[in-house]
Write an enzyme that holds these catalytic residues in place. Structure first.
Site, PDB file in Angstrom:
ATOM      1  N   LEU A 395      37.191  41.495  43.433  1.00 45.05           N
ATOM      2  CA  LEU A 395      37.856  42.675  42.893  1.00 45.05           C
ATOM      3  C   LEU A 395      39.216  42.251  42.367  1.00 45.05           C
ATOM      4  O   LEU A 395      39.847  41.327  42.910  1.00 45.05           O
ATOM      5  CB  LEU A 395      38.043  43.743  43.979  1.00 45.05           C
ATOM      6  CG  LEU A 395      36.787  44.444  44.512  1.00 45.05           C
ATOM      7  CD1 LEU A 395      37.177  45.420  45.616  1.00 45.05           C
ATOM      8  CD2 LEU A 395      36.049  45.173  43.401  1.00 45.05           C
ATOM      9  N   ASP A 396      39.682  42.930  41.314  1.00 44.12           N
ATOM     10  CA  ASP A 396      41.018  42.652  40.797  1.00 44.12           C
ATOM     11  C   ASP A 396      42.053  42.820  41.898  1.00 44.12           C
ATOM     12  O   ASP A 396      41.866  43.599  42.847  1.00 44.12           O
ATOM     13  CB  ASP A 396      41.375  43.629  39.670  1.00 44.12           C
ATOM     14  CG  ASP A 396      40.508  43.454  38.441  1.00 44.12           C
ATOM     15  OD1 ASP A 396      39.862  42.406  38.326  1.00 44.12           O
ATOM     16  OD2 ASP A 396      40.484  44.382  37.607  1.00 44.12           O
ATOM     17  N   LEU A 397      43.159  42.125  41.752  1.00 46.24           N
ATOM     18  CA  LEU A 397      44.274  42.243  42.689  1.00 46.24           C
ATOM     19  C   LEU A 397      44.655  43.703  42.922  1.00 46.24           C
ATOM     20  O   LEU A 397      44.872  44.134  44.063  1.00 46.24           O
ATOM     21  CB  LEU A 397      45.484  41.475  42.134  1.00 46.24           C
ATOM     22  CG  LEU A 397      46.822  41.709  42.831  1.00 46.24           C
ATOM     23  CD1 LEU A 397      46.867  40.938  44.137  1.00 46.24           C
ATOM     24  CD2 LEU A 397      47.981  41.304  41.924  1.00 46.24           C
ATOM     25  N   ASP A 398      44.736  44.493  41.837  1.00 45.97           N
ATOM     26  CA  ASP A 398      45.232  45.864  41.924  1.00 45.97           C
ATOM     27  C   ASP A 398      44.175  46.865  42.373  1.00 45.97           C
ATOM     28  O   ASP A 398      44.482  48.032  42.600  1.00 45.97           O
ATOM     29  CB  ASP A 398      45.787  46.303  40.560  1.00 45.97           C
ATOM     30  CG  ASP A 398      46.954  45.434  40.117  1.00 45.97           C
ATOM     31  OD1 ASP A 398      47.716  45.000  40.989  1.00 45.97           O
ATOM     32  OD2 ASP A 398      47.089  45.187  38.905  1.00 45.97           O
ATOM     33  N   THR A 399      42.911  46.430  42.474  1.00 44.05           N
ATOM     34  CA  THR A 399      41.821  47.317  42.849  1.00 44.05           C
ATOM     35  C   THR A 399      41.548  47.218  44.344  1.00 44.05           C
ATOM     36  O   THR A 399      41.581  46.129  44.920  1.00 44.05           O
ATOM     37  CB  THR A 399      40.541  46.952  42.074  1.00 44.05           C
ATOM     38  OG1 THR A 399      40.818  46.969  40.671  1.00 44.05           O
ATOM     39  CG2 THR A 399      39.409  47.918  42.366  1.00 44.05           C
TER      40      THR A 399
END
Length: 548
Positions: A395-399
């Site tokens: 998952l993306d860092l921000d997700t």
């Protein structure tokens, strides 16, 4: 001299400090932000400049990058300069905005005549490309190729059937005469194939040379146009002279040597602003660039959002323009070294682990060696006997949301096959900015990384990879829309780009620092995950409600 009087909302403590780097990734200085917000308020009122409505930036031609530079006059008063990238409403010079960097008289002596030659060559090439003779020859050639392919396939199939029959007969026959007849038939088939090839080559020779001659002429015209364009661009770039804070000036092309400047170099907002400030004895204090209007075709820009100076066009020469100023080093985004939130384990057995990743935690270690915290690092510590890569996807860092890991290589390979075959069902939930039209649909357009602005991803119909997302509206409230996303492919930032791009929802996810506007967090969460358990074969499903 176009300068707007400026009274900061609070006394700026950084007036005596270093000039903030134009390449700073963490947003503009408070002074520049306040000036940009004043300019944006004028845009919202309906006009960019006298006679130029803001609505034009929402039309087919799309939006534009604008810039502000807060400056200090020799008498100590503050103000700010305005600029735009390239041209605005077909004009280089617009009331209230700083002029371009080039020598207008010198460019006027070069550009009109050069453009006339380029347009004439383009017209000649187009006339040949669309000529009845070339179009008919290409059509005939395509039809000929298709017919030849069908003829060869039919004859090959007939010969193959006859070969199978001969093979069966040879196993039964013993008489020399009968076997000789089969050999003769085989030689006859080969001769028939050679006759077909010869006939087709004769047809090809009757058509191909005429087509090749016209296509050589077309390529020559296109090559000539490219040479003329390149020579014209060099002459246009020779009309640019770049100043710096020391009072030095250098031709633009020397700052890109041994290469050549890309198209549009020095037409960005930042260099125009700095050059105007130096020319009029103004002290630069802070710079900001922001996008206004609809995104470009590739995406990656949101109206009202701030962006650092571009690396491809401005990177080679902005450092020269800043010489003579005390410039702060550019700040770059970096994940937190350690994330305080726990990595909640949703499910675990001897083969599989499902966790709920908090926002701000890397899935795997990044390039920055100082950032040691990640989902993978925590799993390695929790399961020291686990083998293999562990994480099956990311998952993306921000997700935030659900991630699955495998505790042995066989389980990992099985789960990866399920992801590859699109057998894993994922549901994400997000709040997006604005009220989305429609209640459900499918977004399908190719994406790739922006090579000049990593890690941003952009739409590229030529070089991009397939990216497909189904979506469904869950709720509309307070000027925002809650959406469920069902990704059918797994491209980097797929949901974020599909939400923000006009070909998608045209509504950035709330808090998206890359494709929209920063907020307390990215409002995107991997809420549900279903897959076949590699060991038991049973379908397992997990849910973790979004924390927003």
């Amino acid at each position: 001299m176009w300068i707007t009087p400026f009274e900061p909302r609070s006394a700026p403590e950084a007036l005596a400090g270093a000039f903030p780097s134009p390449f700073d990734e963490l947003g503009p200085h408070v002074l520049a932000r306040q000036a940009a917000e004043a300019m944006q308020a004028e845009f919202r009122a309906g006009f960019i400049a006298p006679g130029i409505p803001t609505a034009m930036l929402d039309g087919p031609e799309g939006g534009k990058m604008f810039g502000v530079l807060v400056v200090q006059r020799p008498d100590g008063r503050l103000g700010f300069l305005r600029s735009f990238s390239g041209m605005l409403a077909g004009r280089w010079e617009v009331e209230g905005f700083v002029p371009p960097l080039f020598d207008r008289e010198a460019r006027d002596r070069v550009e009109p005549a050069g453009e006339a030659v380029v347009k004439a060559l383009f017209a000649r090439a187009e006339a040949l490309r669309t000529s009845e003779e070339l179009v008919s020859l290409r059509t005939a050639h395509e039809a000929q190729e298709a017919r030849h392919t069908e003829e060869r396939a039919a004859l090959r199939a007939r010969h193959e059937e006859k070969r199978r029959k001969r093979h069966a007969l040879r196993a039964e026959l013993t008489e020399r005469a009968a076997l000789h007849a089969l050999d003769q038939e085989s030689r006859g088939d080969k001769a028939e194939w050679r006759r077909l090839e010869a006939a087709q080559q004769e047809e090809h020779r009757a058509l191909a040379p005429r087509k090749a001659r016209l296509e050589r002429r077309l390529r020559a015209l296109e090559r000539l146009r490219w040479i003329v364009c390149r020579a014209l661009m060099k002459r246009i770039h020779d009309t640019y002279e770049v100043p710096n804070a020391r009072g030095e000036r250098r031709p633009l092309r020397t700052l890109f040597a041994p290469g050549e400047p890309p198209s549009g170099a020095a037409d960005c907002a930042a260099p125009k602003l700095l050059a105007h400030a130096y020319t009029h004895g103004l002290r630069p204090l802070a710079l900001a660039e922001f996008w206004w209007g609809t995104p470009p075709p590739s995406g990656g820009r949101a109206s009202g959002a701030f962006y650092a100076a571009c690396r491809d066009k401005c990177g080679p020469f902005l450092p020269f323009m800043l010489e003579g100023l005390s410039v702060a080093p550019p700040r770059a985004f970096s994940p937190p070294a350690v994330v305080a939130e726990d990595l909640a384990v949703v499910f675990e057995d001897a083969w599989v682990v499902v966790v709920d990743k908090p926002q701000g935690l890397l899935s795997i270690p990044g390039k920055d060696a100082s950032v040691t915290d990640s989902v993978l690092a925590r799993l390695r510590a929790r399961y020291p006997r686990a083998t293999g890569p562990l994480l099956v996807h990311r998952l993306d860092l921000d997700t935030s949301g659900l991630l699955v890991a495998a505790l042995d290589p066989r389980t990992h390979a099985d789960l990866q096959r399920q992801f590859t075959r699109r057998e894993v069902h994922k549901r994400y939930v997000a709040w997006v900015e604005g009220l989305v039209r429609g209640d459900q649909g499918t977004i399908d357009f190719p994406m790739r990384v922006d090579l000049d602005d990593r890690p941003r991803q952009i739409h590229d119909p030529v070089h991009g990879k397939s990216a497909v997302t189904r979506w469904q509206v869950l709720e509309r409230r307070g000027g925002r829309t809650r959406v469920a996303f069902f990704p059918l492919t797994g491209r980097t930032h797929q949901l974020r780009v599909h939400a923000a791009h006009p070909l998608g929802l045209g509504a950035p996810i709330v808090g998206d620092r890359l494709y929209g506007h920063p907020d307390d967090r990215l409002h995107l969460h991997a809420e549900s995950l279903s897959f076949r358990h590699p060991e038991t074969g049973q379908l397992v499903s997990f849910e973790r409600p979004a924390p927003f």
